[in-house]
Scaffold this motif. Structure first.
Motif, PDB file in Angstrom:
ATOM      1  N   HIS A  68      48.305  51.690  47.281  1.00  0.00           N
ATOM      2  CA  HIS A  68      47.889  50.278  47.355  1.00  0.00           C
ATOM      3  C   HIS A  68      47.891  49.718  48.767  1.00  0.00           C
ATOM      4  CE1 HIS A  68      46.694  46.666  45.381  1.00  0.00           C
ATOM      5  NE2 HIS A  68      47.765  45.970  45.728  1.00  0.00           N
ATOM      6  N   SER A  69      48.597  50.356  49.688  1.00  0.00           N
ATOM      7  CA  SER A  69      48.617  49.859  51.075  1.00  0.00           C
ATOM      8  C   SER A  69      47.218  49.880  51.683  1.00  0.00           C
ATOM      9  CB  SER A  69      49.570  50.698  51.929  1.00  0.00           C
ATOM     10  OG  SER A  69      49.166  52.072  51.934  1.00  0.00           O
ATOM     11  N   LEU A  70      46.360  50.769  51.202  1.00  0.00           N
ATOM     12  CA  LEU A  70      44.979  50.824  51.703  1.00  0.00           C
ATOM     13  C   LEU A  70      44.270  49.501  51.439  1.00  0.00           C
ATOM     14  CD1 LEU A  70      42.731  52.757  52.867  1.00  0.00           C
ATOM     15  CD2 LEU A  70      42.048  53.125  50.493  1.00  0.00           C
ATOM     16  N   HIS A  71      44.394  48.991  50.234  1.00  0.00           N
ATOM     17  CA  HIS A  71      43.762  47.707  49.881  1.00  0.00           C
ATOM     18  C   HIS A  71      44.326  46.577  50.736  1.00  0.00           C
ATOM     19  CE1 HIS A  71      41.750  44.821  47.236  1.00  0.00           C
ATOM     20  NE2 HIS A  71      42.896  44.154  47.147  1.00  0.00           N
ATOM     21  N   HIS A  72      45.626  46.622  50.999  1.00  0.00           N
ATOM     22  CA  HIS A  72      46.264  45.543  51.762  1.00  0.00           C
ATOM     23  C   HIS A  72      46.099  45.710  53.275  1.00  0.00           C
ATOM     24  CE1 HIS A  72      48.317  42.825  48.965  1.00  0.00           C
ATOM     25  NE2 HIS A  72      48.318  43.869  48.133  1.00  0.00           N
ATOM     26  N   SER A  73      45.429  46.760  53.710  1.00  0.00           N
ATOM     27  CA  SER A  73      45.181  46.917  55.152  1.00  0.00           C
ATOM     28  C   SER A  73      44.049  46.016  55.624  1.00  0.00           C
ATOM     29  CB  SER A  73      44.841  48.375  55.468  1.00  0.00           C
ATOM     30  OG  SER A  73      43.589  48.751  54.897  1.00  0.00           O
ATOM     31  N   ILE A  74      43.348  45.388  54.690  1.00  0.00           N
ATOM     32  CA  ILE A  74      42.239  44.493  55.030  1.00  0.00           C
ATOM     33  C   ILE A  74      42.780  43.141  55.499  1.00  0.00           C
ATOM     34  CG2 ILE A  74      40.261  43.261  54.085  1.00  0.00           C
ATOM     35  CD1 ILE A  74      39.846  46.279  54.540  1.00  0.00           C
ATOM     36  N   LYS A  75      42.290  42.683  56.638  1.00  0.00           N
ATOM     37  CA  LYS A  75      42.790  41.435  57.224  1.00  0.00           C
ATOM     38  C   LYS A  75      42.167  40.200  56.593  1.00  0.00           C
ATOM     39  CE  LYS A  75      43.417  43.652  61.770  1.00  0.00           C
ATOM     40  NZ  LYS A  75      42.976  43.637  63.183  1.00  0.00           N
ATOM     41  N   VAL A  76      40.872  40.270  56.320  1.00  0.00           N
ATOM     42  CA  VAL A  76      40.157  39.110  55.788  1.00  0.00           C
ATOM     43  C   VAL A  76      39.567  39.492  54.431  1.00  0.00           C
ATOM     44  CG1 VAL A  76      38.343  37.408  56.207  1.00  0.00           C
ATOM     45  CG2 VAL A  76      39.543  38.447  58.153  1.00  0.00           C
ATOM     46  N   PRO A  77      40.118  38.984  53.328  1.00  0.00           N
ATOM     47  CA  PRO A  77      39.571  39.341  52.014  1.00  0.00           C
ATOM     48  C   PRO A  77      38.091  39.014  51.918  1.00  0.00           C
ATOM     49  CG  PRO A  77      41.673  38.197  51.779  1.00  0.00           C
ATOM     50  CD  PRO A  77      41.280  38.085  53.226  1.00  0.00           C
ATOM     51  N   GLN A  78      37.353  39.930  51.321  1.00  0.00           N
ATOM     52  CA  GLN A  78      35.921  39.789  51.098  1.00  0.00           C
ATOM     53  C   GLN A  78      35.606  40.335  49.699  1.00  0.00           C
ATOM     54  OE1 GLN A  78      33.026  39.102  53.854  1.00  0.00           O
ATOM     55  NE2 GLN A  78      34.745  37.693  53.810  1.00  0.00           N
ATOM     56  N   PRO A  79      34.484  39.943  49.111  1.00  0.00           N
ATOM     57  CA  PRO A  79      34.145  40.489  47.787  1.00  0.00           C
ATOM     58  C   PRO A  79      34.169  42.011  47.740  1.00  0.00           C
ATOM     59  CG  PRO A  79      32.733  38.627  48.266  1.00  0.00           C
ATOM     60  CD  PRO A  79      33.552  38.870  49.509  1.00  0.00           C
ATOM     61  N   PHE A  80      33.726  42.656  48.817  1.00  0.00           N
ATOM     62  CA  PHE A  80      33.747  44.115  48.838  1.00  0.00           C
ATOM     63  C   PHE A  80      35.176  44.672  48.888  1.00  0.00           C
ATOM     64  CE2 PHE A  80      29.304  44.190  51.005  1.00  0.00           C
ATOM     65  CZ  PHE A  80      28.714  43.951  49.778  1.00  0.00           C
ATOM     66  N   THR A  81      36.140  43.839  49.311  1.00  0.00           N
ATOM     67  CA  THR A  81      37.533  44.272  49.336  1.00  0.00           C
ATOM     68  C   THR A  81      38.019  44.605  47.930  1.00  0.00           C
ATOM     69  OG1 THR A  81      37.877  42.777  51.218  1.00  0.00           O
ATOM     70  CG2 THR A  81      39.840  43.669  50.172  1.00  0.00           C
ATOM     71  N   ALA A  82      37.448  43.936  46.935  1.00  0.00           N
ATOM     72  CA  ALA A  82      37.846  44.186  45.549  1.00  0.00           C
ATOM     73  C   ALA A  82      37.610  45.643  45.168  1.00  0.00           C
ATOM     74  CB  ALA A  82      37.071  43.264  44.608  1.00  0.00           C
ATOM     75  N   GLY A  83      36.608  46.264  45.741  1.00  0.00           N
ATOM     76  CA  GLY A  83      36.311  47.660  45.443  1.00  0.00           C
ATOM     77  C   GLY A  83      36.974  48.640  46.375  1.00  0.00           C
ATOM     78  N   PHE A  84      37.663  48.137  47.393  1.00  0.00           N
ATOM     79  CA  PHE A  84      38.277  48.999  48.398  1.00  0.00           C
ATOM     80  C   PHE A  84      39.679  49.393  47.945  1.00  0.00           C
ATOM     81  CE2 PHE A  84      40.579  49.446  52.551  1.00  0.00           C
ATOM     82  CZ  PHE A  84      39.981  50.641  52.922  1.00  0.00           C
ATOM     83  N   ALA A  85      39.763  50.478  47.212  1.00  0.00           N
ATOM     84  CA  ALA A  85      41.035  50.961  46.692  1.00  0.00           C
ATOM     85  C   ALA A  85      40.909  52.455  46.420  1.00  0.00           C
ATOM     86  CB  ALA A  85      41.411  50.197  45.413  1.00  0.00           C
ATOM     87  N   LEU A 126      34.767  37.467  38.476  1.00  0.00           N
ATOM     88  CA  LEU A 126      36.055  36.889  38.834  1.00  0.00           C
ATOM     89  C   LEU A 126      36.769  37.711  39.900  1.00  0.00           C
ATOM     90  CD1 LEU A 126      37.314  35.770  35.309  1.00  0.00           C
ATOM     91  CD2 LEU A 126      36.445  34.330  37.151  1.00  0.00           C
ATOM     92  N   ARG A 127      36.622  39.038  39.836  1.00  0.00           N
ATOM     93  CA  ARG A 127      37.226  39.888  40.871  1.00  0.00           C
ATOM     94  C   ARG A 127      36.624  39.583  42.243  1.00  0.00           C
ATOM     95  NH1 ARG A 127      40.866  43.790  41.674  1.00  0.00           N
ATOM     96  NH2 ARG A 127      39.369  45.434  42.133  1.00  0.00           N
ATOM     97  N   ALA A 128      35.295  39.498  42.305  1.00  0.00           N
ATOM     98  CA  ALA A 128      34.623  39.209  43.576  1.00  0.00           C
ATOM     99  C   ALA A 128      34.954  37.805  44.054  1.00  0.00           C
ATOM    100  CB  ALA A 128      33.114  39.382  43.414  1.00  0.00           C
ATOM    101  N   MET A 129      34.990  36.850  43.127  1.00  0.00           N
ATOM    102  CA  MET A 129      35.330  35.478  43.497  1.00  0.00           C
ATOM    103  C   MET A 129      36.715  35.394  44.116  1.00  0.00           C
ATOM    104  SD  MET A 129      36.058  32.199  41.059  1.00  0.00           S
ATOM    105  CE  MET A 129      37.713  32.861  40.746  1.00  0.00           C
ATOM    106  N   GLY A 130      37.691  36.087  43.503  1.00  0.00           N
ATOM    107  CA  GLY A 130      39.063  36.022  44.003  1.00  0.00           C
ATOM    108  C   GLY A 130      39.221  36.566  45.403  1.00  0.00           C
ATOM    109  N   HIS A 131      38.304  37.439  45.816  1.00  0.00           N
ATOM    110  CA  HIS A 131      38.382  38.041  47.146  1.00  0.00           C
ATOM    111  C   HIS A 131      37.394  37.415  48.140  1.00  0.00           C
ATOM    112  CE1 HIS A 131      40.361  41.245  44.801  1.00  0.00           C
ATOM    113  NE2 HIS A 131      40.951  41.586  45.938  1.00  0.00           N
ATOM    114  N   CYS A 132      36.705  36.345  47.763  1.00  0.00           N
ATOM    115  CA  CYS A 132      35.578  35.872  48.581  1.00  0.00           C
ATOM    116  C   CYS A 132      35.993  35.102  49.828  1.00  0.00           C
ATOM    117  CB  CYS A 132      34.613  35.042  47.737  1.00  0.00           C
ATOM    118  SG  CYS A 132      35.164  33.365  47.383  1.00  0.00           S
ATOM    119  N   ASN A 133      37.280  34.698  49.925  1.00  0.00           N
ATOM    120  CA  ASN A 133      37.784  33.989  51.114  1.00  0.00           C
ATOM    121  C   ASN A 133      37.167  32.601  51.289  1.00  0.00           C
ATOM    122  OD1 ASN A 133      39.497  33.869  53.404  1.00  0.00           O
ATOM    123  ND2 ASN A 133      37.766  34.289  54.751  1.00  0.00           N
ATOM    124  N   VAL A 134      36.609  32.059  50.220  1.00  0.00           N
ATOM    125  CA  VAL A 134      36.074  30.695  50.247  1.00  0.00           C
ATOM    126  C   VAL A 134      36.602  29.986  49.005  1.00  0.00           C
ATOM    127  CG1 VAL A 134      34.014  29.244  50.210  1.00  0.00           C
ATOM    128  CG2 VAL A 134      33.967  31.431  51.419  1.00  0.00           C
TER     129      VAL A 134
END
Length: 619
Positions: A156-173, A213-221
């Motif tokens: 899970h540390s891979l997902h949390h290595s992202i500094k600015v959450p983005q919708p694509f971050t939801a798939g980064f795992a 909802l997954r993409a929305m939660g990571h959208c940073n807006v």
């Protein structure tokens, strides 16, 4: 020690060829004529359509998230998405490949799934119930487990290595995490099907709603108004917000839920500041940049090269790609709409020495600047942008390319003369542009040939070179303009400025400085081995294989730039046009004067030295 089990994707080394993994499903759909309703493989078509819509859902949220002009006030993490993050998330859609094969396996294991009805409302009730009593609590437990010891460090540390959450971050795992998520997503659908209430419509609605909802939660807006949760306090425990999940990325010990904060409340992991921070984010605060580069669109294809259209494509130097062609009609319609209604808007930004820099775009395309009837409208757009920047307290505004065209507004002189009280400093950046071109010319060069020789840039380059006792053949039919420039040179240097009116005069000169478009026929006069230095917009076509062609003058931004994630037209990463860099230097040096109109030749070396001192480097 090797990598942990299921911590990396088995097709990591395939690059874009990973999409071949869809081939078995696509091939069977084609062979089985899956588009026919009566076909036994019709389910395959529906499955592929569903996963195409899933990818589109994340792409649309990504586009929204990167619409700086619409979302900048409600951005939660104010930093920009840099190239490193974009590269990390490049294969964000790996999980779709995994899950489409998981779904296909389910259809083969349970053939009855191939004959689901279009819709059964009872299935929606079953799926909603199972989502609340099974998927949500199981995800919460699994998520907390992935935050402990080995599971966090290896997965899970891979997902949390992202500094600015983005919708694509939801798939980064990792594959293990996406496998668990896929199983949990399937539980409500499996329960509805087991009860005999499954349907095609339910599968589409639940899966796409899940992704939404997954993409929305990571959208940073922040998309929810704060007053909504004040009016309906119970709602804050039933649906999470982008702010709520962003807190989890900064405070890894709180806000673990999938979509329902109720489970964080029950588990004692709800961050007490979640709703106050959500209220502040929804209220919106506009961070004022201190420097703005005012650009324009080059052409219809290049209009797709922006973060809010295709983020990954915008992070690479622009080139026409086959996948852009189907988008051209849509982009053309957008161009017409922008021409009719749009105003200048923000495209992207970055930070340098802690100061916010932004790129704005005038809603005009390159060809507009050559339409006589469009001149006043373009100048009006530029003027409004300058006045807006002045009102906002922006310190420096740099004009790009055709926005500073001499015939259009005298390199910005029109606006400075019309508004003498401007606090924002208007800059054309041509001084540094001239310096970049001059420093590209090899030391020891004794003769150059130049087109566009009587333009602002041409004049400055010619006067500088003649001081160095370099013979400059100035291609111009206007003797009056040539003589005016020649008289500016010191008497002992005037002999190095020579007027020529035909290209054949340069048939033995191997250094051409191009400030005016050259046709292939005109390029033929250059001898083999010629290098074409350019400051013409757009750049000339590389017609001669026995010659070399320089790019438009550009410089690399300092290494401490932060949040830069978009390439400037065809330039490589981290490189900006010299007029952009010139504005940056003007800002960093704290110059209080406007830089418009004619170039001060005496300042060329001064500005060049300042650029190098601040960490900008030639390409």
């Amino acid at each position: 020690m090797g990598a942990a089990f299921l911590s990396s994707w088995p097709w990591d080394n395939l690059g874009a060829y990973k999409y071949v993994l869809y081939a078995p499903l696509v091939g069977k759909a084609v062979v089985g004529r899956a588009w026919e309703r009566a076909s036994p493989d019709h389910w395959l078509l529906l499955l592929l359509v569903l996963f195409g819509l899933r990818a589109l859902t994340y792409q649309l949220w990504s586009s929204f998230s990167n619409m700086l002009f619409a979302t900048r006030r409600r951005r939660i993490v104010r930093d920009g998405v840099d190239f490193d993050q974009i590269d990390k998330e490049w294969d964000w859609d790996n999980f779709l490949i995994l899950q489409v094969h998981m779904a296909a396996a389910a259809f083969y294991a349970f053939p009855s799934l191939r004959h689901l009805p279009s819709w059964d409302a009872r299935g929606l009730a079953v799926a909603a119930l199972l989502h609340v009593v099974a998927t949500e609590p199981l995800f919460y437990v699994a998520h907390r487990a992935f935050h402990r010891g080995h599971l966090f460090s290896c997965y899970h540390s891979l997902h949390h290595s992202i500094k600015v959450p983005q919708p694509f971050t939801a798939g980064f795992a990792t594959p293990l995490e996406q496998l668990v998520l896929g199983v949990l997503m399937a539980v409500p659908l499996a329960a509805a099907c087991a009860a005999g209430f499954g349907s095609i419509g339910l599968a589409f609605a639940y899966v796409l709603g899940f992704d939404f909802l997954r993409a929305m939660g990571h959208c940073n807006v922040e998309v929810f108004p704060g007053r909504l949760f004040q009016a309906l306090p119970l709602l804050r425990y039933l649906i999470y917000t982008p702010t709520y999940h962003t807190i989890h990325h900064s405070n890894k010990e709180a806000n673990f839920c999938l979509f329902m904060p109720l489970f964080d409340l029950l588990g004692g992991t709800l961050d007490g500041q979640s709703w106050e921070l959500q209220r502040k984010a929804s209220a919106g605060v506009d961070e004022v940049p201190e420097f703005v580069f005012l650009a324009h669109v080059v052409d219809v294809m290049q209009s797709l090269h922006v973060p809010f259209v295709l983020r990954t494509f915008a992070s690479t130097p622009f080139s026409v790609q086959p996948f852009l062609l189907p988008m051209w009609p849509f982009a053309f319609v957008v161009m017409l709409m922008m021409w009719a209604w749009s105003k200048t808007f923000a495209i992207s930004g970055y930070r340098l020495r802690g100061r916010l820099h932004q790129m704005w775009a005038v809603p005009r395309y390159g060809f507009h600047y050559f339409l006589p009837f469009a001149k006043d409208g373009i100048n009006k757009q530029i003027e409004l942008a300058i006045l807006r920047a002045d009102k906002m307290g922006i310190k420096v505004l740099s004009l790009a390319a055709l926005n500073k065209n001499e015939a259009l507004n005298g390199g910005g002189t029109l606006f400075v003369n019309k508004h003498p009280g401007l606090r924002v400093r208007v800059v054309h950046g041509n001084t540094l542009t001239a310096a970049v071109i001059l420093n590209e010319i090899p030391e020891g060069t004794s003769e150059v040939f130049m087109t566009g020789a009587t333009s602002k840039l041409g004049r400055a380059i010619a006067l500088y070179l003649c001081r160095k006792k370099v013979r400059v053949m100035m291609m111009t039919l206007s003797t009056e303009r040539f003589q005016k420039i020649q008289r500016e040179a010191a008497p002992e240097h005037q002999q190095y400025l020579v007027q020529v009116t035909k290209f054949r005069s340069a048939m033995h000169c191997k250094t051409w400085i191009v400030g005016k478009w050259l046709s292939p026929r005109e390029q033929r006069w250059a001898p083999p081995g010629t290098h074409f230095h350019q400051f013409v917009v757009p750049p000339i076509l590389g017609f001669r294989r026995d010659c070399t062609y320089g790019n438009l003058a550009a410089m690399r931004l300092p290494k401490d730039v932060q949040g830069l994630g978009a390439c400037e037209y065809s330039l490589e990463r981290g490189v900006v046009h010299a007029c952009h860099a010139g504005g940056v230097v003007h800002f960093l040096e704290g110059y209080t004067h406007h830089e418009v109109g004619a170039i001060d030749v005496d300042r060329i070396d001064v500005v060049w030295d300042a650029a190098l001192r601040h960490g900008l480097r030639p390409v």
